[in-house]
Design a protein around this motif. Structure first.
Motif, mmCIF file in Angstrom:
data_model
loop_
_atom_site.group_PDB
_atom_site.id
_atom_site.type_symbol
_atom_site.label_atom_id
_atom_site.label_comp_id
_atom_site.label_asym_id
_atom_site.label_seq_id
_atom_site.Cartn_x
_atom_site.Cartn_y
_atom_site.Cartn_z
ATOM 1 N N LEU A 99 -32.313 66.850 6.748
ATOM 2 C CA LEU A 99 -31.002 67.313 6.272
ATOM 3 C C LEU A 99 -29.858 66.817 7.152
ATOM 4 O O LEU A 99 -28.734 67.298 7.064
ATOM 5 C CB LEU A 99 -30.999 68.848 6.166
ATOM 6 N N GLU B 134 -32.561 80.955 -0.978
ATOM 7 C CA GLU B 134 -31.736 79.971 -1.683
ATOM 8 C C GLU B 134 -32.307 79.755 -3.083
ATOM 9 O O GLU B 134 -33.073 78.813 -3.337
ATOM 10 C CB GLU B 134 -31.652 78.687 -0.856
ATOM 11 N N ARG C 203 -32.545 73.357 11.205
ATOM 12 C CA ARG C 203 -33.236 72.856 10.009
ATOM 13 C C ARG C 203 -33.806 71.478 10.294
ATOM 14 O O ARG C 203 -33.488 70.854 11.312
ATOM 15 C CB ARG C 203 -32.294 72.832 8.814
ATOM 16 N N ARG D 48 -30.420 81.203 10.999
ATOM 17 C CA ARG D 48 -30.945 81.657 9.700
ATOM 18 C C ARG D 48 -32.108 80.769 9.274
ATOM 19 O O ARG D 48 -32.194 79.589 9.633
ATOM 20 C CB ARG D 48 -29.861 81.727 8.646
ATOM 21 N N TYR E 41 -26.335 73.073 -3.926
ATOM 22 C CA TYR E 41 -26.848 73.441 -2.607
ATOM 23 C C TYR E 41 -25.767 73.339 -1.515
ATOM 24 O O TYR E 41 -25.566 74.271 -0.731
ATOM 25 C CB TYR E 41 -28.057 72.530 -2.290
ATOM 26 N N ALA F 270 -33.621 79.581 5.647
ATOM 27 C CA ALA F 270 -33.041 79.579 4.296
ATOM 28 C C ALA F 270 -33.967 78.891 3.283
ATOM 29 O O ALA F 270 -33.640 77.830 2.754
ATOM 30 C CB ALA F 270 -31.680 78.881 4.341
ATOM 31 N N PRO F 271 -35.117 79.486 3.016
ATOM 32 C CA PRO F 271 -36.057 78.824 2.093
ATOM 33 C C PRO F 271 -35.655 78.978 0.625
ATOM 34 O O PRO F 271 -34.949 79.928 0.262
ATOM 35 C CB PRO F 271 -37.358 79.581 2.351
ATOM 36 N N SER F 272 -36.104 78.043 -0.184
ATOM 37 C CA SER F 272 -35.955 78.159 -1.637
ATOM 38 C C SER F 272 -37.290 78.644 -2.186
ATOM 39 O O SER F 272 -38.323 78.015 -1.916
ATOM 40 C CB SER F 272 -35.634 76.796 -2.252
ATOM 41 N N VAL G 202 -24.462 76.530 0.678
ATOM 42 C CA VAL G 202 -24.890 76.584 2.089
ATOM 43 C C VAL G 202 -23.707 76.739 3.044
ATOM 44 O O VAL G 202 -23.731 77.575 3.940
ATOM 45 C CB VAL G 202 -25.724 75.322 2.437
#
Ligand code: GLU
Length: 295
Positions: free
Chosen positions: A225, A44, A221, A8, A203, A10-12, A207
């Motif tokens: 992280l 996100e 990612r 995936r 978050y 998963a940008p904000s 997640v």
């Protein structure tokens, strides 16, 4: 035969995508497609004060320009709050979270007072001030409507897990170049916030629940992280969730060696596109193979 991976991106939507996001999106896409798996998109957007519809539209535009097509519909976190709250209530019922009334200032002052502040993987961690509060005081302050976050009680989690040792499988590279099984350091980030005062969820919780709900098998990612992965693995264990493998990738830096951030407007995909840069040139610049389908 390689297994079909579900990955995936998963940008904000709190800014335009830059080259660092392009590396994350292309990595997730390529690893899924090369394994004949699925590439998913997750927006996100739980932080409604920072996220904007125009940035979400920009994400879709930039991904289309890069030539990335995701499977199914994007999952939008702002529409999933009921699911997150239910999981939180379950953790609370098991005594695995506690209310925290501290402000940032309180935490900084407490850390400054301590002869040796507790250290996590990324510096000082929450000193545990509110973990010490008695049940009656907690109930009184919550009942009086005092603003509070909910923190994960790492010690209680470890007790609940009965001493079982946790690990995650790294297929990319950790900050030290690690690959293979990595032993979880449960205190890597301390008693993290699972429900922010302002948002009701954090978050980390969203997640892990979504990686499970979306059937993600390989989380790709940035290596920034890596510490988060340790505590997220712990959360997966206490929530009894499926455990994906992880692929942390390098970060994209500016000419001065600093990690790209929202301030680097020249590195946004929109700016590069306007300057005539092609998606193929972006791949070359990021050191990625031109053809994602023949890895
Ligand atoms: N939304 C996060 C970000 O934009 C990514 C979270 C993740 O990949 O786990 O940095």
């Amino acid at each position: 035969m390689t297994r079909a991976e579900t990955t995936r991106f998963a940008p904000s939507p709190s800014g335009r995508l830059h080259l660092g996001h392009a590396l994350a999106a292309l990595t997730a896409h390529d690893l899924a497609r090369r394994s004949s798996g699925r590439f998913l998109l997750r927006i996100e957007d739980i932080d409604t004060a920072r996220c904007r519809a125009e940035f979400e539209a920009g994400i879709l535009e930039d991904l289309a320009w890069l030539g990335l097509v995701w499977d199914g519909l994007p999952l939008r976190q702002s529409g999933e709050m009921t699911r997150y709250r239910a999981a939180l209530a379950g953790l609370a019922a098991r005594g695995l979270v506690y209310p925290c009334f501290c402000t940032r200032g309180d935490i900084a002052a407490e850390l400054a007072r301590m002869p040796s502040a507790p250290q996590g993987m990324e510096g000082p961690r929450y000193p545990g001030t509110c973990r010490q509060l008695g049940a009656a005081e907690r109930a009184r302050r919550v009942g009086a409507g005092e603003p509070h976050a909910l923190r994960l009680d790492i010690v209680a989690c470890l007790d609940a897990l009965g001493g079982s040792r946790l690990a995650f499988e790294e297929t990319g590279r950790g900050p030290g170049g690690e690959c293979g099984p990595i032993a979880v350091e449960p205190h890597a980030s301390g008693d993290i916030v699972l429900a922010r005062k302002d948002l009701g969820v954090s978050y980390h919780l969203a997640v892990v629940l979504d990686d499970h709900a979306q059937g993600v098998t390989l989380v790709t990612r940035g290596e920034d992280l890596f510490a988060a992965t340790h505590v997220q693995r712990l959360l997966q264990a206490v929530l009894d969730l499926a455990v994906p493998r992880y692929h942390h990738h390098r970060l994209v830096c500016d000419a001065g060696g600093r990690r790209l951030a929202k301030r680097d407007r020249d590195a946004t995909l929109a700016a590069l596109r306007e300057a005539g840069v092609t998606p193929g040139a972006i791949r070359v610049r990021l050191g990625l193979a031109a053809d994602a389908h023949c890895g």
